[in-house]
Design an enzyme around this catalytic site. Structure first.
Site, mmCIF file in Angstrom:
data_model
loop_
_atom_site.group_PDB
_atom_site.id
_atom_site.type_symbol
_atom_site.label_atom_id
_atom_site.label_comp_id
_atom_site.label_asym_id
_atom_site.label_seq_id
_atom_site.Cartn_x
_atom_site.Cartn_y
_atom_site.Cartn_z
ATOM 1 N N HIS A 1 0.808 -1.209 -0.309
ATOM 2 C CA HIS A 1 0.175 0.124 0.001
ATOM 3 C C HIS A 1 1.010 1.319 0.083
ATOM 4 C CE1 HIS A 1 -3.824 2.433 0.862
ATOM 5 N NE2 HIS A 1 -2.698 3.316 1.857
ATOM 6 N N HIS B 1 3.446 6.284 -1.399
ATOM 7 C CA HIS B 1 4.074 6.778 -0.700
ATOM 8 C C HIS B 1 5.346 6.982 -1.183
ATOM 9 C CE1 HIS B 1 0.376 8.382 0.506
ATOM 10 N NE2 HIS B 1 0.055 7.739 0.654
ATOM 11 N N LYS C 1 -4.223 10.597 -8.701
ATOM 12 C CA LYS C 1 -4.119 10.809 -7.339
ATOM 13 C C LYS C 1 -4.504 12.067 -6.574
ATOM 14 C CE LYS C 1 -2.427 9.102 -3.099
ATOM 15 N NZ LYS C 1 -3.093 8.264 -1.932
#
Length: 387
Positions: A263, A278, A321
């Site tokens: 994730h 990230h 995003k």
């Protein structure tokens, strides 16, 4: 006569609990660890999930309602006889420390202060010797947009974000090589079961070893958590990191389709949107392949050297995003270390770090729908919090 004596010796060893095939804790409670044993009967076995089946009954059985098994990090309930969260104080269940308070897994206690976390993050920042220099990494951040325009999906930056990266220098470093090997191991769509090969599972161990055991930065983090009572050995530390980061859970349709590592570092697609994502090295890798189109950024950290922080808008192979924040220009071990530090000490909260005298806030989330190792929680997410 010799045969009779031998039989007596074997029977004696069996009933003394030294037979490595024994699967009972009868007569073995609090015995010392023995790697030859099939299962174990001491206070650490719960953390490693290798207790004998009757351990709780024979060795560690609080009265009904007085155990933290499966309850670590639960919300306060006045009806409970004892409690299992970081604020339980004098009202914790008797096994709170052994099950919840002495390790990570999303139930860090309050004995580690904000000042200590900031001091440790400064130490990690200073020890990040593998981060790229200004000549090894050059980015072109281009357009900056206000927060009110992050959803507009307008490509305001015609050039790639990454102008230059010295792959020959950086990717030859063991921690970078181990990290990059992991990024193509995942199915990005939630609802698709992850099925790892033996080689891919070995790559997880390699990365943890190269990032944590074989760097001064990683050893510093372990030493800090060891002195604070979170872990009693490096083996326990690495085992817990593997579970919290790489342990699988279901984000969609009941499939074992996600993990904290996937994730946060690799990124996922859930219901037509980018979820997580990230990490700057994954961004660089996909941009180089022509799969990411950088649009703009809405936040740029105060740092004038690496690492820095950007809050970015981008399109990943057809998926948008709105704000994807990443620490830019740090080593893989630094990324893993600061997120782990925050998750272990401030699970599900904002974690205030200090890097070069400037504040960085990391937001962490626990995955509350499933757990591992007696109720410890997987990492749901972690990322730099931007205004």
């Amino acid at each position: 006569m010799k045969i009779i004596l031998l039989l007596i010796l074997l029977v004696t060893l069996f009933f003394q609990g030294y037979c490595t095939g024994s699967t009972s804790c009868k007569g073995r409670c609090d015995e010392k660890y023995n790697s030859q044993n099939t299962c174990h009967c001491n206070s650490k076995c719960s953390q490693y999930d290798n207790c004998c089946s009757d351990y709780e009954v024979l060795c560690n059985a609080p009265a009904p309602g007085l155990s933290c098994k499966g309850r670590c990090g639960e919300k306060y309930n006045s009806q409970n006889k004892c409690h299992c969260n970081t604020k339980c104080g004098d009202h914790c269940c008797s096994d709170y420390t052994s099950l919840c308070g002495s390790s990570g897994g999303g139930d860090g206690g309050s004995d580690i202060t904000d000042a200590e976390i900031k001091s440790m993050s400064e130490a990690l920042y200073a020890l990040d010797s593998n981060k790229p220099s200004a000549s090894e990494l050059i980015i072109d951040s281009q357009a900056r947009v206000p927060n009110s325009e992050t959803s507009s999906q307008n490509d305001l930056s015609p050039r790639p974000l990454f102008k230059f990266l010295d792959e020959a220098s950086l990717f030859s470093k063991p921690s970078y090589a181990a990290f990059m090997a992991l990024l193509d191991n995942y199915e990005r769509n939630t609802g698709t079961t992850e099925d790892f090969t033996p080689q891919q599972l070995a790559e997880q161990d390699t990365f943890l070893r190269e990032a944590m055991s074989n760097t001064e930065l990683g050893r510093k983090l372990y030493a800090f958590l060891f002195t604070k009572g979170r872990y009693s050995s490096e083996e326990e530390f690495l085992h817990d990191l593997k579970m919290m980061w790489f342990g699988l859970y279901s984000r969609y349709a009941g499939k074992m389709d996600s993990s904290g590592f996937e994730h946060i570092f690799a990124g996922e697609i859930k219901r037509g949107k980018i979820s997580g994502f990230h990490n700057w090295l994954q961004f660089y890798r996909l941009e180089k392949q022509g799969l990411i189109d950088y649009y703009s950024h809405s936040f740029d950290g105060p740092w004038t050297s690496y690492p820095d922080v950007l809050g970015m808008q981008f399109m990943w192979d057809g998926y948008f995003k709105q704000v994807g924040s990443s620490i830019i220009g740090c080593s893989p071990e630094f990324d893993l270390a600061v997120y782990s530090l925050c998750y272990i000490t401030r699970p599900g909260k904002q974690c205030k770090l200090s890097l070069g005298g400037k504040q960085l806030v990391i937001q962490t989330y626990t995955w509350d729908k499933s757990s591992y190792g007696n109720g410890k929680k997987y990492i749901g997410s972690a990322f730099p919090a931007t205004p």
